[in-house]
Design an enzyme around this catalytic site. Structure first.
Site, PDB file in Angstrom:
ATOM      1  N   ASP A 239     -17.369  13.691 -12.865  1.00  0.00           N
ATOM      2  CA  ASP A 239     -17.693  12.326 -12.738  1.00  0.00           C
ATOM      3  C   ASP A 239     -17.460  11.671 -11.098  1.00  0.00           C
ATOM      4  O   ASP A 239     -15.841  12.276 -10.817  1.00  0.00           O
ATOM      5  CB  ASP A 239     -17.246  11.188 -13.800  1.00  0.00           C
ATOM      6  CG  ASP A 239     -17.172  10.244 -14.054  1.00  0.00           C
ATOM      7  OD1 ASP A 239     -18.411  10.155 -14.332  1.00  0.00           O
ATOM      8  OD2 ASP A 239     -16.775   9.829 -13.741  1.00  0.00           O
ATOM      9  N   GLU A 292     -12.355  33.229 -10.878  1.00  0.00           N
ATOM     10  CA  GLU A 292     -11.619  33.828 -11.702  1.00  0.00           C
ATOM     11  C   GLU A 292     -11.810  34.156 -13.128  1.00  0.00           C
ATOM     12  O   GLU A 292     -11.662  35.167 -13.575  1.00  0.00           O
ATOM     13  CB  GLU A 292     -10.188  33.210 -11.771  1.00  0.00           C
ATOM     14  CG  GLU A 292      -9.227  32.815 -10.396  1.00  0.00           C
ATOM     15  CD  GLU A 292      -8.045  32.349 -11.475  1.00  0.00           C
ATOM     16  OE1 GLU A 292      -7.909  32.679 -12.356  1.00  0.00           O
ATOM     17  OE2 GLU A 292      -7.912  31.662  -9.945  1.00  0.00           O
TER      18      GLU A 292
HETATM   19  C1  NOJ Z   1     -20.260   7.693 -13.678  1.00  0.00           C
HETATM   20  C2  NOJ Z   1     -20.642   7.691 -14.884  1.00  0.00           C
HETATM   21  O1  NOJ Z   1     -22.013   8.302 -15.393  1.00  0.00           O
HETATM   22  C3  NOJ Z   1     -20.441   6.651 -15.681  1.00  0.00           C
HETATM   23  O2  NOJ Z   1     -20.808   5.880 -17.140  1.00  0.00           O
HETATM   24  C4  NOJ Z   1     -19.466   5.845 -15.844  1.00  0.00           C
HETATM   25  O3  NOJ Z   1     -18.995   4.671 -16.266  1.00  0.00           O
HETATM   26  C5  NOJ Z   1     -18.500   5.561 -14.408  1.00  0.00           C
HETATM   27  N1  NOJ Z   1     -18.766   7.601 -13.257  1.00  0.00           N
HETATM   28  C6  NOJ Z   1     -17.312   5.304 -13.779  1.00  0.00           C
HETATM   29  O4  NOJ Z   1     -16.279   6.651 -15.010  1.00  0.00           O
END
Ligand code: NOJ
Length: 584
Positions: A239, A292
């Site tokens: 993310d 690893e």
């Molecule tokens: C991207 C994620 O896909 C989204 O749903 C989220 O709100 C933001 N990052 C923050 O983590």
């Protein structure tokens, strides 16, 4: 490869259960699966809270995922990516994690995760999980300790606490804004009861950003990676992979000139919190850690960065394996734009030895069965709702979406499918205000609808409570009554359905090895120049023609293997894609 002439035509889909799949547990993956499965894989995104609810509380869960894995095998995907199911107060649907190494009781337990993973592997499905390293939840023990410990403490140094500007520190440390709207800084009340330092949160106030220059943070995430790799996951979707490292000194954001891009230019990022050079060292470290482990484990970057050459720097040989291709997702439905983004993608990713990826929908954007028929000025993440002007009619929009899917699944590389797109689900645009949960909606005081419209629980059985989503009739976001007709059981076996279109496309993609193929554009077919608005290419032995324009075109001679909509009398209407095995 099987005799292509034996493939059923678009109106003769096989609907029997999928055949035996290879088991892909890590012990056997090396023997039974081709190396680097991710280069060509079709990866299905499960958004757990909206996929299948076994507990009956109206929120999907891991036992629900397990119970529906056979449907994914029948669909024909290779892997599953699960959005977060970790312990979390759910202020941003689980992207606010309070314990990275446990399952939130809403979704089950670690044991139900293990059962799901084993069941997926037994069916030949790989499993990628979401990792959220840019920020934690404000309920994470580290953030709670940071609040308690006060300014200057090692606990605060794990996050980005700063003194404010102004005579009494009453102004935020810089001008950064939250992606969800409003300021990116929140001031805390210190132990003496007085307002004190500010902390950075690029997203909601409940999502404080970590300080990735702190070795403790790096060590925390090494441990998290190991925890899930030891359990057997096949990889991580990372993310905000472009956001971990912030520019030295946290300088103000200088807004771009008109026409400029916030993502950055070929040479240098202009946003002090996106695409900083320092993030790459983190991924090199993680790559070494993954290597690893036996099996073929992967890192996938969620990096909203442009241009594509820049995104490609996330997938250099010693960094991540894949990055989402948001340039493709954002492309308008125009032949010139699509051709350009396809060429740029193949060149940029190919240039670093990575596969290109393709994606049209996910849990953050307007579903493509609606989006592609909207105007081009809908901003990512802002959403649409009852007051949006010019909402498209469902059927022509679905027709276009199917044509777009037909194009995407014919491209070489790896593709992502978001749960429900195989049912042709549109964006839900009439959610009542009181049902909305996206922090974007609250932080902008309703000015932006946010992303709830693409997150509505999906329909499985037309005549079951909550259309089979839940054991009870509850569903955390209300499902539209029209979704009864879109339920999976209504579509299965109906040759004209979107579900059977996806199944046929995925089967043919695999049989003709399109993921591993090469794209060769065709400027003419059978001696005739391609009309403007038509994209045609060869991939392996197939010819793919997508009519993205307004005028009719011709379906090439040969065996018609797949058509996204009817092609009467050999004519290819607007918003239609066909896959043809040419006559020799
Ligand atoms: C991207 C994620 O896909 C989204 O749903 C989220 O709100 C933001 N990052 C923050 O983590």
């Amino acid at each position: 490869m099987a005799d292509p002439l034996e493939h059923p035509g678009p109106h003769e889909f096989a609907t029997d259960d999928a055949g035996a799949q290879p088991d892909v547990t890590q012990e056997t993956a090396g023997e039974s699966a081709p190396p680097e499965w991710w280069r060509t894989a079709v990866i299905y995104q499960v958004y757990p809270r909206s996929f299948a609810d076994a507990s009956g509380d109206g929120i999907g869960d891991l036992p629900g995922v397990t119970s529906r894995l056979d449907a994914l095998v029948e669909l024909g995907v290779d892997a599953v990516w699960l959005s977060p199911f970790y312990r979390s107060p759910q202020r941003d649907a689980g992207y606010d994690v309070s314990d990275y190494c446990d399952v939130d009781p809403l979704f089950g337990t670690l044991a139900s995760f293990d059962r799901m993973l084993e069941a997926a592997h037994q069916r030949g499905l790989r499993v990628i999980i979401d990792l959220v390293p840019n920020h934690s939840s404000s309920e994470h023990p580290w953030f709670q300790a940071a609040l308690e410990a006060g300014p200057g403490s090692p606990e605060r140094a794990r996050y980005l606490f700063r003194d404010g500007k102004g005579e009494h520190g009453e102004l935020p440390p810089n001008n950064w804004e939250s992606v969800f709207g409003g300021p990116a800084w929140t001031r805390v009340i210190e132990a003496d009861g007085e307002p004190g330092q500010w902390y950075l949160h690029l997203f909601d106030t409940s999502q404080p950003d970590f300080d990735w220059s702190n070795p403790e943070v790096r060590e925390l995430f090494r441990g998290v990676l190991r925890f899930w790799l030891d359990r057997g996951v096949d990889g991580f979707r990372v993310d905000v992979a472009h956001g971990l490292v912030k520019a030295e000194g946290l300088p103000d954001l200088e807004l771009p000139e008109a026409g400029g891009s916030l993502g950055g230019s070929r040479e240098a990022p202009i946003v002090p919190y996106w695409a900083q050079e320092g993030v790459h060292e983190v991924y090199r470290d993680w790559r070494r850690l993954l290597e690893e482990y036996e099996g073929d484990r992967v890192l996938v970057a969620e990096a909203w960065v442009d241009p594509l050459e820049r995104v490609a720097s996330w997938v250099r040989p010693d960094e991540m394996h894949q990055a989402f291709n948001f340039s493709y997702l954002m492309s308008p439905w125009r032949a010139d734009a699509l051709r350009e983004v396809i060429d740029d993608s193949l060149a940029a990713f190919g240039g670093v030895g990575a596969p290109s990826t393709w994606v049209l929908s996910n849990h953050d954007v307007i579903r493509h069965a609606t989006r592609l028929a909207l105007g081009e000025d809908h901003l990512q993440g802002h959403g649409i709702g009852p007051k949006t002007q010019g909402l498209p009619d469902r059927m022509p929009a679905l027709r276009r979406a199917r044509a777009a899917t037909g194009l995407m699944l014919a491209l070489p590389g790896s593709a992502y499918v978001y749960q429900g797109e195989e049912l042709g689900l549109p964006e839900v645009t009439d959610l009542p205000d009181h049902a909305r949960q996206d922090p974007t909606w609250f932080r902008t005081k309703g000015e932006r609808y946010g992303r709830d419209g693409c997150r509505v629980p999906i329909p499985w059985e037309a005549d079951a409570p909550a259309y089979g989503f839940s054991e009870s009739s509850s569903s955390w976001l209300p499902q539209p009554s029209e979704w009864r007709e879109l339920a999976r059981d209504r579509q299965l076996g109906d040759p004209s359905s979107t579900l059977e279109f996806y199944r046929a496309a995925l089967r043919l993609r695999s049989e003709f090895a399109l993921g591993a193929g090469e794209l060769e554009w065709l400027s003419e077919l059978e001696g005739e120049r391609m009309p403007k608005g038509v994209l045609a290419f060869r991939n392996n032995s197939l010819i793919v023609v997508a009519n993205v324009g307004a005028d009719e075109a011709r379906v090439p001679e040969g065996t018609l293997l797949l058509a996204s909509s009817e092609v009467p009398d050999g004519l290819l209407p607007a918003d239609t894609t066909v896959w043809v095995l040419p006559a020799r």
